[in-house]
Design an enzyme around this catalytic site. Structure first.
Site, mmCIF file in Angstrom:
data_model
loop_
_atom_site.group_PDB
_atom_site.id
_atom_site.type_symbol
_atom_site.label_atom_id
_atom_site.label_comp_id
_atom_site.label_asym_id
_atom_site.label_seq_id
_atom_site.Cartn_x
_atom_site.Cartn_y
_atom_site.Cartn_z
ATOM 1 N N GLU A 49 114.481 45.307 65.988
ATOM 2 C CA GLU A 49 113.990 45.773 67.284
ATOM 3 C C GLU A 49 113.176 44.682 67.971
ATOM 4 O O GLU A 49 113.324 44.434 69.173
ATOM 5 C CB GLU A 49 113.085 46.993 67.111
ATOM 6 N N ASP A 53 114.458 43.020 71.767
ATOM 7 C CA ASP A 53 113.720 43.101 73.022
ATOM 8 C C ASP A 53 113.759 41.762 73.756
ATOM 9 O O ASP A 53 113.974 41.701 74.977
ATOM 10 C CB ASP A 53 112.279 43.518 72.736
ATOM 11 N N ASP A 122 114.954 52.165 70.430
ATOM 12 C CA ASP A 122 114.689 51.246 69.325
ATOM 13 C C ASP A 122 115.993 50.792 68.673
ATOM 14 O O ASP A 122 116.163 49.607 68.352
ATOM 15 C CB ASP A 122 113.802 51.923 68.275
ATOM 16 N N GLU A 125 117.783 48.216 70.841
ATOM 17 C CA GLU A 125 117.181 46.889 70.687
ATOM 18 C C GLU A 125 117.653 46.232 69.398
ATOM 19 O O GLU A 125 118.006 45.036 69.377
ATOM 20 C CB GLU A 125 115.654 46.993 70.686
#
Length: 232
Positions: A49, A53, A122, A125
């Site tokens: 995650e 991002d 999540d 990502e």
């Protein structure tokens, strides 16, 4: 390890347009921490995650820089903030039916974890990070551009525009009221659709449909604004 394929569904690799050389990366991206509590030998997708991002932010930033030369720095930052966030991640995850592929603990699964925005965001990502690690920036970019280009284009056309939900909330506040959204969902996880009704002032002002709760709420807010404007 084979790619995740739920009963009656399509391979996630087909949806991603990428065949993983390291299938373990794809598997890891789908493991929620609730699953690791029941399977101590598994590692969750939380580290992925973190990387995902940044991958999303980089690709969207590059898209803005290369395609929208008329935007100044501040405008690009606004568009990126409006398109690189947890709501947008969850919406894309819903569109591709990511929830059906997740590995969740029994309790989380039973409580509707496959539809929770935070879990979907999540996992998306983590999935972007897995694409990047397995296929390089090209693989991640191909998927991100396919899923985010229209979102970026919409916001880039009016970089200072606030969303419909914010606008209708402001209009109603001036009238001493506030919106309440009533959401209904139907269909299987991979073809889930939602209907939102916006209630205020003792009546329904707008109804909207979409592939995610946010999309349905935005459409309901847009219709409510039209109704309020029509009242003069």
């Amino acid at each position: 390890m084979t790619s995740p394929t739920p009963a009656g569904g399509h391979s996630l690799e087909v949806l991603l347009d990428h065949r993983f050389a390291d299938a373990e990366l794809l598997h890891r991206a789908l493991v929620h921490r609730s699953y690791t509590a029941e399977h101590p030998d598994e590692a969750s997708n939380e580290r992925l995650e973190f990387l995902g991002d940044s991958v999303l932010s980089l690709v969207v930033s590059d898209l803005l820089f290369s395609r929208y030369r008329h935007l100044v720095e501040g405008e690009m930052a606004k568009v990126r903030a409006a398109t690189v966030n947890r709501d947008e991640l969850a919406e894309v995850a819903t569109r591709i039916g990511l929830g059906q592929y997740l590995l969740l603990g029994r309790g989380e699964d039973a409580s509707g974890g496959r539809e929770k925005g935070s879990i979907l965001a999540d996992a998306m990502e983590a999935l972007l990070a897995a694409l990047y690690l397995d296929g390089g920036i090209e693989a991640a970019q191909r998927f991100i551009v396919a899923q985010w280009a229209d979102r970026v284009a919409d916001r880039a056309s009016e970089p200072g525009r606030r969303d419909y939900k914010t606008r209708v909330q402001e209009v109603l506040a001036l009238r001493g009221s506030r919106p309440v959204y009533l959401i209904e969902g139907e269909g299987p996880d991979h073809r889930r659709s939602f209907r939102a009704r916006l209630r205020a002032e003792g009546r329904v002002l707008g109804v909207g449909e979409g592939h995610s709760k946010k999309e349905a709420e935005q459409e309901a807010a847009r219709r409510a604004l039209e109704a309020l404007q029509g009242e003069g």
